[in-house]
Design an enzyme around this catalytic site. Structure first.
Site, PDB file in Angstrom:
ATOM      1  CE  LYS A 130      -2.082  80.404  35.727  1.00 54.69           C
ATOM      2  NZ  LYS A 130      -0.770  80.093  36.317  1.00 54.69           N
ATOM      3  CG  ASP A 170      -2.806  78.494  38.941  1.00 59.44           C
ATOM      4  OD1 ASP A 170      -1.597  78.684  38.773  1.00 59.44           O
ATOM      5  OD2 ASP A 170      -3.498  79.293  39.607  1.00 59.44           O
TER       6      ASP A 170
HETATM    7  N1  GLU Z   1       0.153  77.114  37.276  1.00 59.50           N
HETATM    8  C1  GLU Z   1       1.559  76.926  37.390  1.00 59.50           C
HETATM    9  C2  GLU Z   1       2.281  78.242  37.265  1.00 59.50           C
HETATM   10  O1  GLU Z   1       1.778  79.257  37.716  1.00 59.50           O
HETATM   11  C3  GLU Z   1       2.095  75.840  36.468  1.00 59.50           C
HETATM   12  C4  GLU Z   1       1.808  75.982  35.035  1.00 59.50           C
HETATM   13  C5  GLU Z   1       2.225  74.769  34.207  1.00 59.50           C
HETATM   14  O2  GLU Z   1       2.732  73.791  34.749  1.00 59.50           O
HETATM   15  O3  GLU Z   1       2.005  74.862  33.002  1.00 59.50           O
HETATM   16  O4  GLU Z   1       3.383  78.351  36.792  1.00 59.50           O
END
Ligand code: GLU
Length: 451
Positions: A130, A170
């Site tokens: 992340k 996100d």
């Molecule tokens: N931010 C999204 C999550 O919390 C998607 C992450 C992604 O698609 O890599 O899963």
């Protein structure tokens, strides 16, 4: 060494707290997972001896960097950017980027930790990561957002790549930001490759990615209902948030015969007793995605709607609650209110929207409670499919992707039931998701030895 000689849950958590001072969100996420894992591995010597959980709760790498950019008034601004690469045992690091003034290292470490379990649950070869920055895109001009994204990527590009780490969106990172970020990545490396997902359809994005998280969460709810011979038809829902996840969850819930009573943003919530139907949702999509407006405008447009300035929707009576805004939006009091008002299902479209105390209330009340790492995994799963499409240079249509998403969510539900069924009429989805997510990553780590 006898299993009993190994560290217990309490000592383990003391260590986590000591090594991560002040990182409350990260400690909360580790605690929520670890209590179930400790019970699961109690008699499994190999996991203890290899210190698997201890290793998972220590990110592989935390990259922190300065991001300088110039605003429209020619002021030089300085932000902090991060990428937390938590674990790549089962695939390249994968997870979104969050641009929000509330972003800290602790928040990104919790999200990267959660992502590791979530991605494992999808069954796809995706590790957990992340990233983001304490940058607020709200109220910034397109040119300012572009300059920020370009500066951010000028550092980030060296840490990512299709086989290494694949960011996505996100909170605060949507279509516009992904376009600027991918444009800068491609320009620097001089290669067109799938190093970012959530791209627009014109340049390698999945046609299903925008809907995937919200639809996936509602499909998870369908599976929970089906497990009890029930369905969404005729049910009511309160939903928080009004971003990509919330609006698509509302859309699918409505499509399946349910009625959505609320949505919210960081300024307040709306309560529409008539239900937020497809037509109103289309208006909302234009408001949020095109005009970047506020939810308060909904109450001005649609009569009979109450706007709660600074308020939340959790005291509205409904059958289901779908928190789709942000972490820790439901505390103990809100959770109690939901239970007292007869809510039977809580489905987390956001990541860790319920505090540990709130989770305890839900588990004690034996609700159908789907934690984010299971319920909102549809988004990252379709990102995983976007990675496959980019590598193969193919594009799959909506119908095919929809079938794949439906199947993926059903599989995640089955895994949760496998490890969370109490043998009676209750499924502990938290326990099920934690153990199923853990096991795959842990077994891969065991195979690698001490690395
Ligand atoms: N931010 C999204 C999550 O919390 C998607 C992450 C992604 O698609 O890599 O899963």
């Amino acid at each position: 060494m006898a299993v009993a000689d190994h560290v217990n849950f309490h000592t383990f958590m003391e260590g986590v707290k000591k090594r991560n001072p002040g990182q409350e969100e990260f400690i909360q996420a580790v605690r929520e997972v670890s209590q179930d894992i400790f019970a699961f591995i109690e008699d499994k010597r190999e996991y203890h001896e290899a210190q698997i959980l201890r290793r998972m709760a220590e990110p592989d790498r935390v990259i922190s960097f300065r991001v300088c950019w110039e605003d429209d008034d020619h002021n030089i601004r300085v932000q902090r950017g991060w990428r937390v690469q938590n674990n790549n045992a089962i695939g390249p690091y994968k997870g979104g980027l969050r641009f929000d003034p509330g972003v800290t290292e602790s928040v990104l470490k919790f999200l990267a930790f959660e992502q590791t379990f979530k991605n494992s649950l999808t069954g796809l070869p995706l590790g957990g990561g992340k990233g983001g920055a304490n940058f607020n895109p709200k109220g910034k001009s397109d040119a300012e957002v572009m300059r920020f994204c370009q500066s951010f990527m000028t550092e980030l590009y060296r840490h990512i790549g299709p086989e290494t780490d694949v960011p996505a969106g996100d909170i605060g990172v949507g279509n516009r930001e992904i376009g600027f970020l991918f444009g800068q990545y491609k320009r620097i490396v001089n290669r067109w490759e799938g190093a970012i997902t959530g791209k627009a359809q014109e340049f390698g994005g999945s046609v299903m990615r925008p809907e995937a998280t919200g639809y996936g969460a509602v499909y998870f709810l369908c599976n929970m209902y089906a497990h009890r011979d029930d369905s969404i038809e005729g049910k009511t829902a309160i939903i928080s948030g009004s971003g990509n996840v919330a609006l698509h969850a509302a859309e699918k819930f409505t499509e399946l015969g349910g009625k959505v009573l609320s949505l919210s943003d960081s300024d307040g919530a709306i309560h529409d007793p008539d239900g937020i139907d497809a037509e109103k949702l289309n208006w909302l999509k234009a408001l949020k995605f095109e005009r970047r407006g506020r939810i308060s405008e909904y109450a001005e447009k649609f009569s009979g709607t109450e706007y709660r300035d600074g308020g939340e929707p959790w005291d509205i009576e409904a059958d289901c609650a779908l928190p789709c805004a942000t972490q820790n939006e439901i505390g103990k009091e809100e959770a109690k209110k939901l239970v007292d008002n007869g809510v039977k299902a809580v489905v987390e479209g956001a990541n860790m929207p319920s505090t540990l105390e709130a989770v305890e209330v839900f588990r004690d009340a034996r609700l159908m409670y789907a934690p984010g790492k299971a319920a909102n995994a549809g988004g990252v799963a379709v990102s995983g499919l976007e990675m496959s499409q980019n590598s193969e240079r193919v594009s799959w249509n909506h119908e095919k992707l929809h079938d794949m998403l439906t199947e993926l969510m059903a599989d995640i539900h089955t895994k949760c039931v496998e490890f969370g069924d109490d043998g009676g009429d209750y499924v502990d989805y938290v326990k099920g998701a934690n153990i199923a997510g853990f096991k795959k990553v842990a077994d891969a780590m065991l195979a690698f030895g001490v690395v």
